[in-house]
Write a protein that holds these residues in place. Structure first.
Motif, PDB file in Angstrom:
ATOM      1  N   THR A  77       0.816  -1.223   0.000  1.00 41.24           N
ATOM      2  CA  THR A  77       0.000   0.000   0.000  1.00 41.24           C
ATOM      3  C   THR A  77       0.845   1.266   0.000  1.00 41.24           C
ATOM      4  OG1 THR A  77      -0.116  -0.094   2.428  1.00 41.24           O
ATOM      5  CG2 THR A  77      -1.913  -1.137   1.196  1.00 41.24           C
ATOM      6  N   ASN A  78       2.149   1.138   0.226  1.00 40.84           N
ATOM      7  CA  ASN A  78       3.009   2.324   0.250  1.00 40.84           C
ATOM      8  C   ASN A  78       3.794   2.481  -1.056  1.00 40.84           C
ATOM      9  OD1 ASN A  78       4.532   0.037   0.710  1.00 40.84           O
ATOM     10  ND2 ASN A  78       5.903   1.002   2.182  1.00 40.84           N
ATOM     11  N   LEU A  79       3.257   1.894  -2.120  1.00 43.88           N
ATOM     12  CA  LEU A  79       3.863   1.978  -3.449  1.00 43.88           C
ATOM     13  C   LEU A  79       2.861   2.564  -4.437  1.00 43.88           C
ATOM     14  CD1 LEU A  79       6.008   1.218  -5.659  1.00 43.88           C
ATOM     15  CD2 LEU A  79       4.876  -1.025  -5.776  1.00 43.88           C
ATOM     16  N   SER A 128      -4.509   4.232  -8.623  1.00 45.13           N
ATOM     17  CA  SER A 128      -4.696   4.315  -7.175  1.00 45.13           C
ATOM     18  C   SER A 128      -5.677   5.429  -6.829  1.00 45.13           C
ATOM     19  CB  SER A 128      -3.353   4.591  -6.496  1.00 45.13           C
ATOM     20  OG  SER A 128      -3.557   5.003  -5.160  1.00 45.13           O
ATOM     21  N   PRO A 129      -6.571   5.195  -5.857  1.00 47.35           N
ATOM     22  CA  PRO A 129      -7.487   6.254  -5.405  1.00 47.35           C
ATOM     23  C   PRO A 129      -6.737   7.512  -4.961  1.00 47.35           C
ATOM     24  CG  PRO A 129      -8.173   4.134  -4.527  1.00 47.35           C
ATOM     25  CD  PRO A 129      -6.843   3.908  -5.177  1.00 47.35           C
ATOM     26  N   VAL A 130      -5.496   7.326  -4.538  1.00 52.24           N
ATOM     27  CA  VAL A 130      -4.685   8.490  -4.144  1.00 52.24           C
ATOM     28  C   VAL A 130      -4.567   9.462  -5.309  1.00 52.24           C
ATOM     29  CG1 VAL A 130      -2.369   9.244  -3.482  1.00 52.24           C
ATOM     30  CG2 VAL A 130      -3.375   7.228  -2.400  1.00 52.24           C
ATOM     31  N   LEU A 131      -4.410   8.925  -6.518  1.00 54.19           N
ATOM     32  CA  LEU A 131      -4.222   9.742  -7.710  1.00 54.19           C
ATOM     33  C   LEU A 131      -5.543  10.162  -8.360  1.00 54.19           C
ATOM     34  CD1 LEU A 131      -1.362   7.716  -9.459  1.00 54.19           C
ATOM     35  CD2 LEU A 131      -1.110   9.735  -8.025  1.00 54.19           C
ATOM     36  N   TRP A 132      -6.554   9.304  -8.248  1.00 55.01           N
ATOM     37  CA  TRP A 132      -7.774   9.497  -9.034  1.00 55.01           C
ATOM     38  C   TRP A 132      -8.950  10.058  -8.244  1.00 55.01           C
ATOM     39  CZ3 TRP A 132      -8.494   8.570 -14.336  1.00 55.01           C
ATOM     40  CH2 TRP A 132      -7.347   8.157 -15.003  1.00 55.01           C
ATOM     41  N   LYS A 137     -13.486  10.664 -14.096  1.00 59.21           N
ATOM     42  CA  LYS A 137     -13.579   9.274 -14.534  1.00 59.21           C
ATOM     43  C   LYS A 137     -13.412   8.286 -13.376  1.00 59.21           C
ATOM     44  CE  LYS A 137     -11.347  10.648 -18.889  1.00 59.21           C
ATOM     45  NZ  LYS A 137     -10.146  10.468 -19.739  1.00 59.21           N
ATOM     46  N   ALA A 138     -13.280   8.792 -12.164  1.00 56.09           N
ATOM     47  CA  ALA A 138     -12.923   7.947 -11.015  1.00 56.09           C
ATOM     48  C   ALA A 138     -13.897   6.792 -10.798  1.00 56.09           C
ATOM     49  CB  ALA A 138     -12.823   8.793  -9.756  1.00 56.09           C
ATOM     50  N   SER A 139     -15.185   7.038 -10.891  1.00 52.47           N
ATOM     51  CA  SER A 139     -16.172   5.989 -10.608  1.00 52.47           C
ATOM     52  C   SER A 139     -16.107   4.873 -11.646  1.00 52.47           C
ATOM     53  CB  SER A 139     -17.586   6.586 -10.555  1.00 52.47           C
ATOM     54  OG  SER A 139     -17.921   7.202 -11.782  1.00 52.47           O
ATOM     55  N   LYS A 140     -15.931   5.238 -12.925  1.00 50.75           N
ATOM     56  CA  LYS A 140     -15.838   4.233 -13.974  1.00 50.75           C
ATOM     57  C   LYS A 140     -14.549   3.430 -13.844  1.00 50.75           C
ATOM     58  CE  LYS A 140     -18.635   6.831 -17.309  1.00 50.75           C
ATOM     59  NZ  LYS A 140     -18.665   7.478 -18.639  1.00 50.75           N
ATOM     60  N   VAL A 141     -13.467   4.127 -13.504  1.00 46.78           N
ATOM     61  CA  VAL A 141     -12.189   3.451 -13.291  1.00 46.78           C
ATOM     62  C   VAL A 141     -12.293   2.473 -12.127  1.00 46.78           C
ATOM     63  CG1 VAL A 141      -9.834   3.789 -12.455  1.00 46.78           C
ATOM     64  CG2 VAL A 141     -10.711   5.227 -14.293  1.00 46.78           C
ATOM     65  N   ALA A 142     -12.879   2.915 -11.021  1.00 49.12           N
ATOM     66  CA  ALA A 142     -13.009   2.070  -9.831  1.00 49.12           C
ATOM     67  C   ALA A 142     -13.819   0.812 -10.122  1.00 49.12           C
ATOM     68  CB  ALA A 142     -13.651   2.862  -8.699  1.00 49.12           C
ATOM     69  N   ALA A 143     -14.876   0.949 -10.922  1.00 48.23           N
ATOM     70  CA  ALA A 143     -15.718  -0.201 -11.253  1.00 48.23           C
ATOM     71  C   ALA A 143     -14.936  -1.230 -12.069  1.00 48.23           C
ATOM     72  CB  ALA A 143     -16.947   0.268 -12.023  1.00 48.23           C
ATOM     73  N   LEU A 144     -14.145  -0.752 -13.021  1.00 43.37           N
ATOM     74  CA  LEU A 144     -13.363  -1.650 -13.868  1.00 43.37           C
ATOM     75  C   LEU A 144     -12.231  -2.303 -13.075  1.00 43.37           C
ATOM     76  CD1 LEU A 144     -13.192  -2.747 -16.708  1.00 43.37           C
ATOM     77  CD2 LEU A 144     -11.876  -0.730 -17.384  1.00 43.37           C
ATOM     78  N   ILE A 145     -11.571  -1.536 -12.229  1.00 43.06           N
ATOM     79  CA  ILE A 145     -10.513  -2.082 -11.371  1.00 43.06           C
ATOM     80  C   ILE A 145     -11.071  -3.164 -10.458  1.00 43.06           C
ATOM     81  CG2 ILE A 145      -8.971  -1.557  -9.436  1.00 43.06           C
ATOM     82  CD1 ILE A 145      -7.763  -0.540 -11.903  1.00 43.06           C
ATOM     83  N   SER A 146     -12.274  -2.949  -9.949  1.00 42.91           N
ATOM     84  CA  SER A 146     -12.913  -3.917  -9.055  1.00 42.91           C
ATOM     85  C   SER A 146     -13.111  -5.261  -9.756  1.00 42.91           C
ATOM     86  CB  SER A 146     -14.251  -3.372  -8.565  1.00 42.91           C
ATOM     87  OG  SER A 146     -14.906  -4.309  -7.735  1.00 42.91           O
ATOM     88  N   VAL A 192      -1.315  17.357 -13.765  1.00 43.49           N
ATOM     89  CA  VAL A 192      -0.764  18.101 -12.640  1.00 43.49           C
ATOM     90  C   VAL A 192      -1.555  17.829 -11.371  1.00 43.49           C
ATOM     91  CG1 VAL A 192      -2.141  20.181 -13.083  1.00 43.49           C
ATOM     92  CG2 VAL A 192       0.075  20.380 -11.908  1.00 43.49           C
ATOM     93  N   SER A 193      -2.854  17.549 -11.511  1.00 44.56           N
ATOM     94  CA  SER A 193      -3.682  17.250 -10.335  1.00 44.56           C
ATOM     95  C   SER A 193      -3.178  16.004  -9.612  1.00 44.56           C
ATOM     96  CB  SER A 193      -5.144  17.059 -10.738  1.00 44.56           C
ATOM     97  OG  SER A 193      -5.284  15.974 -11.641  1.00 44.56           O
ATOM     98  N   GLN A 194      -2.683  15.019 -10.362  1.00 44.00           N
ATOM     99  CA  GLN A 194      -2.171  13.804  -9.733  1.00 44.00           C
ATOM    100  C   GLN A 194      -0.878  14.069  -8.968  1.00 44.00           C
ATOM    101  OE1 GLN A 194      -1.997  10.423 -12.385  1.00 44.00           O
ATOM    102  NE2 GLN A 194      -4.215  10.354 -12.629  1.00 44.00           N
TER     103      GLN A 194
END
Length: 311
Positions: A77-79, A128-132, A137-146, A192-194
């Motif tokens: 989790t620290n990577l 990673s949720p840290v970045l997104w 697009k976060a919700s769509k990304v999270a669904a696909l990652i899941s 830049v947001s990431q």
């Protein structure tokens, strides 16, 4: 250390710097494509996080400490990995290696499982949720990652491997979803947001003494606003963080960033060396290739012959 980094003399230099506690907090790994830069960066993260084997030795490749086991699966989790990369070709090559190993019940089956697992997570770690967090697009990304993570659960080294027909269906599904993830959502240049979110994350305190490792690939492709935001972090990096940048074009990296990192150069491997890497990593004896990159292009959606004809 660095047993999986083949034919790169820089591994000896890095090992010496780590043992003598002289490794800087900000590194730049510079070299051609498929030279092993990401492999090296991930190994640095594992070694720095290692708590030691039964003899108290840290960094041993066969170490079974909890930290090393997580890093070998790229589950620490620290990577965090950021930046653009074409991951699909390696996933395709790793898929072939795993299927062949399972079909033949080969001695390298466990290594093939790790190879496929790591090839997929080299992609998913970039989401990673840290970045997104708060990204449109976060919700769509999270669904696909899941979905990908759920399928990957069945391939973990601690579980029995599914029988061959189910395994083929499973890895094909993972590969398809990874293709969708990369083509639809992976930025061609880190936003830049990431970088700003990374800055906030690096300053969060942890309850243990582990190192946070941030790997940013293709640092030469960053936009000016991103470079400036990263520069602010590199000027005063938190004590428990290490930044590893990679590039295939050191000359395109901003001079002010170069002044704040130590460069480790990767050599261009000879053709026999690259063929040996293909054989040892992907367990493929095919010698009809002149480079690792050419071998990986064999896993494009269209054949190499068709590409040559169109070219």
């Amino acid at each position: 250390m660095f047993d999986n980094l083949l034919y790169q003399p820089v591994s000896s230099l890095l090992e010496t710097d780590i043992i003598q506690n002289q490794l800087p907090q900000s590194l730049l790994l510079s070299g051609k494509e498929a030279a092993g830069k990401l492999t090296c960066a991930l190994e640095i993260a594992r070694v720095l996080d290692c708590t030691g084997d039964e003899n108290g030795v840290k960094g041993n490749w066969l170490c079974q400490c909890n930290s090393c086991l997580k890093h070998k699966q790229l589950g620490a989790t620290n990577l965090i990995i950021a930046g653009p990369r074409d991951c699909i070709l390696e996933i395709g090559a790793a898929k072939k290696t795993l299927i062949n190993a399972a079909y033949n019940n080969s001695s390298y089956l466990m290594a093939a499982r790790y190879l496929f697992l790591r090839s997929v997570r080299k992609l998913t770690l970039r989401f990673s949720p840290v970045l997104w967090e708060e990204d449109d697009k976060a919700s769509k990304v999270a669904a696909l990652i899941s979905v990908i993570d759920e399928d990957m659960e069945e391939l973990l080294p601690t579980k029995d491997l599914p029988e061959i027909s189910k395994l083929e269906k499973l890895v094909n599904s993972i590969e398809t979803n990874c293709q969708k993830l990369e083509s639809s959502y992976l930025y061609s240049s880190i936003p830049v947001s990431q970088v700003r979110k990374l800055s906030s994350w690096t300053r969060l305190t942890t309850s243990n003494e582990t190192k946070k490792t941030i790997i940013i690939e293709n640092a030469d492709k960053m936009q000016e606003s991103v470079r400036n935001a990263l520069l602010k972090i590199l000027e005063e990096p938190p004590a428990d963080c290490i930044f590893i940048l990679t590039t295939t074009n050191r000359g395109a990296v901003m001079p002010t960033i170069l002044s704040r990192v130590r460069t480790y150069n990767f050599y261009h491997r000879t053709v026999p060396q690259q063929l040996e890497v293909i054989k040892r990593v992907f367990h493929d004896d095919d010698t009809n290739f002149s480079s690792i990159q050419e071998y990986l292009t064999n896993f494009l959606p269209v054949s190499r012959d068709e590409i040559k004809r169109n070219a």
